[in-house]
Design a protein around this motif. Structure first.
Motif: not given
Length: 67
Positions: A6-14, A61-62, A26-30
């Motif tokens: 889940a962490t890897e999937r969320n990182f890839k989405e961001l 870091e994430y 990227e973080l702001k856009a998401n």
């Protein structure tokens, strides 16, 4: 601790440009879908998670930030 997949999937989405880093933009856009998240909040998240000071968040870091 979060599930690694889940962490890897969320990182890839961001990481929308797939360069291996999450930038403030990227973080702001998401996160802009949530009106409670301001540019100041995004900057604080990046500052807290960015351990090496390059103003972007890599996967290590994430994952550590999410702890």
């Amino acid at each position: 601790m979060r599930d690694k997949e889940a962490t890897e999937r969320n990182f890839k989405e961001l990481d929308s440009d797939n360069d291996g880093y999450i930038t403030a933009a990227e973080l702001k856009a998401n996160l802009q879908k949530n009106p409670k998240v301001s540019a100041e909040n995004v900057a604080k998240i990046v500052q807290l998670a960015d351990e090496n000071g390059d103003k972007r968040i890599d996967y290590k870091e994430y994952a550590k930030y999410l702890g």
